[in-house]
Scaffold this motif. Structure first.
Motif, mmCIF file in Angstrom:
data_model
loop_
_atom_site.group_PDB
_atom_site.id
_atom_site.type_symbol
_atom_site.label_atom_id
_atom_site.label_comp_id
_atom_site.label_asym_id
_atom_site.label_seq_id
_atom_site.Cartn_x
_atom_site.Cartn_y
_atom_site.Cartn_z
ATOM 1 N N HIS A 23 0.833 -1.202 0.000
ATOM 2 C CA HIS A 23 0.000 0.000 0.000
ATOM 3 C C HIS A 23 0.870 1.254 0.000
ATOM 4 O O HIS A 23 0.584 2.208 -0.733
ATOM 5 N N VAL A 24 1.939 1.253 0.768
ATOM 6 C CA VAL A 24 2.845 2.407 0.814
ATOM 7 C C VAL A 24 3.484 2.620 -0.563
ATOM 8 O O VAL A 24 3.566 3.747 -1.057
ATOM 9 N N ALA A 25 3.938 1.547 -1.197
ATOM 10 C CA ALA A 25 4.522 1.658 -2.544
ATOM 11 C C ALA A 25 3.481 2.184 -3.532
ATOM 12 O O ALA A 25 3.792 3.019 -4.394
ATOM 13 N N TYR A 26 2.266 1.729 -3.408
ATOM 14 C CA TYR A 26 1.152 2.194 -4.242
ATOM 15 C C TYR A 26 0.949 3.698 -4.053
ATOM 16 O O TYR A 26 0.842 4.450 -5.027
ATOM 17 N N LEU A 27 0.904 4.162 -2.808
ATOM 18 C CA LEU A 27 0.735 5.595 -2.534
ATOM 19 C C LEU A 27 1.879 6.403 -3.137
ATOM 20 O O LEU A 27 1.652 7.449 -3.764
ATOM 21 N N GLU A 28 3.098 5.913 -2.963
ATOM 22 C CA GLU A 28 4.258 6.634 -3.488
ATOM 23 C C GLU A 28 4.178 6.775 -5.008
ATOM 24 O O GLU A 28 4.494 7.827 -5.557
ATOM 25 N N ARG A 29 3.743 5.724 -5.688
ATOM 26 C CA ARG A 29 3.632 5.763 -7.147
ATOM 27 C C ARG A 29 2.629 6.813 -7.598
ATOM 28 O O ARG A 29 2.896 7.609 -8.493
ATOM 29 N N TRP A 30 1.466 6.851 -6.972
ATOM 30 C CA TRP A 30 0.418 7.783 -7.396
ATOM 31 C C TRP A 30 0.706 9.210 -6.925
ATOM 32 O O TRP A 30 0.288 10.168 -7.565
ATOM 33 N N ALA A 32 3.833 10.346 -6.856
ATOM 34 C CA ALA A 32 4.900 10.742 -7.784
ATOM 35 C C ALA A 32 4.348 11.190 -9.129
ATOM 36 O O ALA A 32 4.903 12.099 -9.754
ATOM 37 N N ASP A 33 3.254 10.588 -9.576
ATOM 38 C CA ASP A 33 2.721 10.986 -10.887
ATOM 39 C C ASP A 33 1.784 12.189 -10.806
ATOM 40 O O ASP A 33 1.281 12.665 -11.809
ATOM 41 N N GLY A 34 1.555 12.693 -9.560
ATOM 42 C CA GLY A 34 0.747 13.894 -9.386
ATOM 43 C C GLY A 34 -0.734 13.660 -9.191
ATOM 44 O O GLY A 34 -1.493 14.612 -8.997
ATOM 45 N N THR A 35 -1.175 12.409 -9.220
ATOM 46 C CA THR A 35 -2.607 12.120 -9.033
ATOM 47 C C THR A 35 -3.020 12.342 -7.585
ATOM 48 O O THR A 35 -4.068 12.932 -7.324
ATOM 49 N N PHE A 36 -2.204 11.867 -6.644
ATOM 50 C CA PHE A 36 -2.517 12.032 -5.230
ATOM 51 C C PHE A 36 -1.803 13.274 -4.707
ATOM 52 O O PHE A 36 -0.596 13.426 -4.875
ATOM 53 N N LEU A 37 -2.564 14.148 -4.065
ATOM 54 C CA LEU A 37 -2.011 15.364 -3.470
ATOM 55 C C LEU A 37 -1.724 15.193 -1.992
ATOM 56 O O LEU A 37 -0.837 15.842 -1.447
ATOM 57 N N LEU A 38 -2.502 14.345 -1.330
ATOM 58 C CA LEU A 38 -2.418 14.165 0.119
ATOM 59 C C LEU A 38 -2.928 12.778 0.438
ATOM 60 O O LEU A 38 -3.874 12.304 -0.206
ATOM 61 N N SER A 39 -2.317 12.133 1.398
ATOM 62 C CA SER A 39 -2.853 10.862 1.897
ATOM 63 C C SER A 39 -2.484 10.747 3.365
ATOM 64 O O SER A 39 -1.462 11.267 3.807
ATOM 65 N N ALA A 64 -7.677 3.672 -7.480
ATOM 66 C CA ALA A 64 -8.247 3.069 -6.264
ATOM 67 C C ALA A 64 -8.338 1.550 -6.406
ATOM 68 O O ALA A 64 -8.052 0.819 -5.448
ATOM 69 N N ALA A 65 -8.713 1.081 -7.578
ATOM 70 C CA ALA A 65 -8.862 -0.354 -7.798
ATOM 71 C C ALA A 65 -7.529 -1.098 -7.712
ATOM 72 O O ALA A 65 -7.506 -2.302 -7.440
ATOM 73 N N GLU A 66 -6.419 -0.378 -7.915
ATOM 74 C CA GLU A 66 -5.096 -1.000 -7.870
ATOM 75 C C GLU A 66 -4.483 -1.041 -6.472
ATOM 76 O O GLU A 66 -3.429 -1.657 -6.287
ATOM 77 N N ASP A 67 -5.105 -0.409 -5.503
ATOM 78 C CA ASP A 67 -4.568 -0.413 -4.141
ATOM 79 C C ASP A 67 -4.492 -1.855 -3.635
ATOM 80 O O ASP A 67 -5.490 -2.584 -3.688
ATOM 81 N N PRO A 68 -3.335 -2.292 -3.145
ATOM 82 C CA PRO A 68 -3.238 -3.642 -2.597
ATOM 83 C C PRO A 68 -4.264 -3.941 -1.507
ATOM 84 O O PRO A 68 -4.693 -5.085 -1.358
#
Length: 99
Positions: A23-30, A32-39, A64-68
């Motif tokens: 989940h942490v790796a997933y958050l970092e990826r999104w 990094a690409d600018g989709t997620f502003l805050l989590s 969201a569907a790709e979140d582990p």
């Protein structure tokens, strides 16, 4: 568009914990690409978390569907789309150009 993603655990925390590294790796990826502003985690953290995201809703739904957590069935997402009416000048640069 701006989206608030509410992540709610659907399983006991001991079943969620093994999926945290993915989940942490997933958050970092999104992030990094600018989709997620805050989590971040909710308070209390046993509820789940919240993500603030930008972009087309379909793109955010795909993320969201790709979140582990979701893939493993230990959490579910609720996505609330917001059309910002008033935005502080210092936050405007983070939003899509239409706002």
């Amino acid at each position: 568009m701006l989206h608030v993603l509410l992540v709610r655990y659907t399983a006991p925390i001991d079943q969620v914990t093994p999926h945290v590294p993915g989940h942490v790796a997933y958050l970092e990826r999104w992030h990094a690409d600018g989709t997620f502003l805050l989590s971040g985690q909710t308070v209390p953290d046993s509820i789940g978390g919240v993500i603030l995201a930008v972009g087309p809703r379909e793109h955010v739904e795909k993320a969201a569907a790709e979140d582990p957590f979701a893939v493993a069935g230990v959490a579910e997402y609720e996505i609330v789309t917001v059309d910002p009416g008033r935005v502080r000048d210092d936050l405007r640069a983070l939003l899509p150009k239409s706002h």
